[in-house]
Motif scaffolding. Structure first.
Motif, PDB file in Angstrom:
ATOM      1  N   ILE A 129       0.851  -1.203   0.000  1.00 34.04           N
ATOM      2  CA  ILE A 129       0.000   0.000   0.000  1.00 34.04           C
ATOM      3  C   ILE A 129       0.882   1.247   0.000  1.00 34.04           C
ATOM      4  O   ILE A 129       0.633   2.207  -0.729  1.00 34.04           O
ATOM      5  N   ARG A 130       1.919   1.217   0.815  1.00 33.49           N
ATOM      6  CA  ARG A 130       2.848   2.350   0.883  1.00 33.49           C
ATOM      7  C   ARG A 130       3.559   2.555  -0.450  1.00 33.49           C
ATOM      8  O   ARG A 130       3.732   3.692  -0.916  1.00 33.49           O
ATOM      9  N   HIS A 131       3.949   1.452  -1.090  1.00 42.11           N
ATOM     10  CA  HIS A 131       4.664   1.547  -2.364  1.00 42.11           C
ATOM     11  C   HIS A 131       3.784   2.186  -3.440  1.00 42.11           C
ATOM     12  O   HIS A 131       4.291   2.951  -4.277  1.00 42.11           O
ATOM     13  N   TYR A 132       2.479   1.898  -3.418  1.00 42.26           N
ATOM     14  CA  TYR A 132       1.586   2.399  -4.470  1.00 42.26           C
ATOM     15  C   TYR A 132       0.951   3.739  -4.118  1.00 42.26           C
ATOM     16  O   TYR A 132       0.821   4.612  -4.964  1.00 42.26           O
ATOM     17  N   TYR A 133       0.540   3.895  -2.848  1.00 43.38           N
ATOM     18  CA  TYR A 133      -0.199   5.106  -2.454  1.00 43.38           C
ATOM     19  C   TYR A 133       0.589   6.058  -1.567  1.00 43.38           C
ATOM     20  O   TYR A 133       0.169   7.203  -1.370  1.00 43.38           O
ATOM     21  N   GLY A 134       1.683   5.593  -0.991  1.00 42.03           N
ATOM     22  CA  GLY A 134       2.471   6.471  -0.137  1.00 42.03           C
ATOM     23  C   GLY A 134       2.275   6.204   1.344  1.00 42.03           C
ATOM     24  O   GLY A 134       1.395   5.443   1.767  1.00 42.03           O
ATOM     25  N   GLU A 135       3.103   6.862   2.151  1.00 44.78           N
ATOM     26  CA  GLU A 135       3.150   6.583   3.589  1.00 44.78           C
ATOM     27  C   GLU A 135       1.892   7.022   4.323  1.00 44.78           C
ATOM     28  O   GLU A 135       1.426   6.345   5.240  1.00 44.78           O
ATOM     29  N   GLY A 136       1.327   8.173   3.951  1.00 39.96           N
ATOM     30  CA  GLY A 136       0.140   8.672   4.648  1.00 39.96           C
ATOM     31  C   GLY A 136      -1.018   7.696   4.564  1.00 39.96           C
ATOM     32  O   GLY A 136      -1.683   7.409   5.567  1.00 39.96           O
TER      33      GLY A 136
END
Length: 617
Positions: A189-196
């Motif tokens: 999820i972080r890789h595709y959408y980012g840390e937030g």
């Protein structure tokens, strides 16, 4: 045929004047030393099924590999070094970073590349232009954000990052299409959408698991249906400890995630001004860069003499609406008691329906006003803007959701009625044509035009707000309605799958938010846990079983209740102190990195001094 990888889409109004388009494209393509963004921009061609009303002013934006690397250094991305530590990326020592190979083609994720381009566009500022070419009413002054001005004047309709079909398919399969009990793929999820976005889903998952012990303990309390709520004292005490422990352990868990993702150290870096910030162009005393400056005194005057009185006025109006609601409910109850008929029975629901509708309307108006006022306050940093907006919205929503429950509990002191209260959530479904991203392959032109019609994801604000209110229902009145935790667990499980589907197929891809934690929401949840201590102690003090120990003196009862509440608050703050926010092994890594940075700075100064002495000799 595209000669570059398109990452962003810019859609201008269909009637945008040619001179404005040419000027904007020139500024986007121009070299950085000339005040440009140095990006690659190409116009999107017409679709297969060309329509008369099809907007031709859609542009695809990308960047060269070298431009992305220099942009990452400007922003201050932290990446894993070959020794396992997390360090700020620099182009000079790029080959010392783990996974950097060749020209670094796959070193940054697509989401990070899209964020770099967005940052470059956001920092595009006017030079000597007085207005947007062709639009004399679109005034410009040195330092004004070009993107912000184009958006405010309706010239720039939208700007969004493109979805990656193959990557999205893989994420969808591992996220919600697998029917099995498993943790969410937070790294994916972080890789595709980012840390937030990943931190939100991480918190949703953590909160759900943390509720399980509470739900297991609460079920027998609800099933045995004990008279009164004297037996719920143990549950209330457990609640007080539970609130503190889960929030402190979450800080450790989120710190571990943020360190692994490279944002824990980056949060301390210097923040750039937000695009909406405006002021007289000057030089920043810290960075020496040219940027808009705005006096803090003016901002504080706006906050304390306009925003604060407005919030207090809205709370007063909300209180008046609540009192009218209770009077209406009392009236219809008296009518029904005098002559119980079918019509009078239906009438009983009318006050609640009217109250729910009025509250929903008030929330909508207040939210708009809160966003307008926070924008008008002119905060320099995005974090400051978000903090003030969250505070305004939280106070009003907290009052609307819980004021009636506090009134029933402590003014009316009707525990039976309090247990019967349920959260009435108004769901407004707009009837509209929703464009969804399907699994079938589409040509690039068709995919871009499809995504322009998809709904825009407005961020995690409302998602966190919902979790905050659910946390309040569980923590504030657990000794009255112990089944609340069970209902919230069931809600959160469905929320994970519904949110995952919407993120993958209903919404445009949002820009990544390189967050290190959940921000001001952590403080909001901790504040709620403190209020929960006071509320539960007061409810326990009102128990007939406890009152029996003080038959002759209500003052002694109040004093003992306050004393117990202070002891529990002290215990809560001791727990907060004993449980570190950042795990010990990460503290050591951060300290080592700080030490190495200081040593490197010393060597640099010594080298400069030796070279200077040689020059003098």
């Amino acid at each position: 045929m595209m000669t570059f990888t398109p990452l962003l889409v810019l859609e201008l109004a269909s009637d945008t004047k040619k001179e404005a388009i040419a000027w904007l494209l020139s500024r986007m393509r121009d070299q950085q030393q000339n005040g440009g963004a140095e990006l690659i921009v190409e116009q999107l061609g017409p679709g297969v099924s060309t329509q008369e009303k099809e907007n031709l002013n859609i542009f695809l934006v990308g960047a060269s590999r070298q431009r992305l690397l220099s942009g990452a250094e400007e922003i201050g991305f932290f990446k894993e070094f070959k020794d396992g530590s997390m360090r700020a990326f620099t182009c000079t020592n790029k080959y010392d970073f783990k996974d950097f190979k060749g020209d670094g083609d796959s070193f940054f994720s697509v989401a990070e590349c899209q964020y770099i381009i967005k940052h470059e566009l956001d920092t595009l500022r006017a030079k000597d232009e007085t207005h947007v070419p062709g639009y004399t009413q679109a005034k410009l002054y040195p330092g004004k954000s070009l993107i912000r001005r184009l958006q405010s004047k309706g010239i720039l309709i939208q700007m969004f990052p493109l979805h990656e079909k193959e990557e999205l398919k893989r994420l969808s399969f591992s996220w919600y299409k697998k029917v099995k009990l498993s943790l969410q793929p937070l790294d994916d999820i972080r890789h595709y959408y980012g840390e937030g976005q990943a931190l939100y889903f991480g918190f949703l998952q953590y909160f759900t698991f943390a509720l399980v012990p509470f739900a297991v303990i609460g079920v027998p309390y609800y099933m045995f249906d004990w008279e009164g709520y004297d037996k719920h004292v143990v549950l209330a005490v457990f609640n007080l400890v539970w609130c503190t422990v889960i929030l402190e352990l979450w800080k450790q868990f989120s710190a571990s995630l943020a360190y692994r993702w490279g944002t824990l150290s980056r949060k301390k870096a210097f923040e750039e001004p937000r695009p909406g910030f405006h002021g007289i162009l000057g030089f920043n005393p810290v960075t020496g860069r040219e940027e808009p400056l705005y006096p803090n005194t003016k901002r504080q005057l706006r906050i304390y003499f306009v925003s604060l009185p407005f919030v207090l006025l809205c709370l007063y109006l909300s209180f008046c609406v609540m009192m009218v609601y209770f009077q209406m409910e009392s009236l219809v109850l008296s009518i029904h008691d005098e002559d119980p008929t079918f019509c009078s029975g239906v009438l009983l629901f009318i006050p609640s329906i009217i109250y729910a509708v009025v509250i929903e309307i008030m929330n909508f108006i207040y939210r708009y006003a809160a966003e307008f006022l926070t924008e008008w306050e002119n905060h320099r940093l995005e974090s400051s803007y978000q903090n003030h907006l969250v505070l305004k919205v939280l106070v009003f929503n907290f009052f609307n959701c819980f004021a009636s429950l506090f009134f029933i509990a402590f003014i009316m002191q009707d525990m039976v009625l309090l247990r019967q209260r349920r959260r009435n959530k108004m769901m407004i479904h707009k009837v509209r044509k929703i464009r969804t991203l399907e699994d079938k392959e589409l040509p690039l032109v068709e995919q871009v035009r499809l995504e322009t019609y998809m709904s825009t994801y407005l961020g995690t604000f409302d998602d966190y707000l919902e979790l905050f209110l659910l946390f309040g229902y569980v923590s504030l009145f657990s000794c009255v309605y112990p089944l609340a935790a069970v209902l919230v667990v069931l809600n959160n499980i469905t929320e994970v799958y519904s949110d995952a589907f919407k993120m993958c197929h209903v919404f445009k891809r949002p820009f990544t938010d390189p967050a290190a934690d959940i921000g001001v929401w952590q403080l909001a949840f901790e504040t709620m846990s403190v209020i929960a201590v006071v509320t539960n102690c007061a409810l326990i003090g009102m128990s007939p079983h406890v009152k029996a120990y003080f038959p002759d003196s209500e003052t002694q009862l109040i004093l003992w209740t306050v004393a117990v509440e202070h002891v529990l608050l002290a215990f809560k703050f001791i727990l907060t102190f004993l449980i570190p926010d950042v795990p010990k092994h990460i503290q050591i890594k951060l300290a080592r990195l700080e030490f190495e940075s200081q040593e490197a700075l010393k060597k640099k100064k010594m080298l400069e001094a030796s070279e200077l002495s040689k020059t003098i000799q």
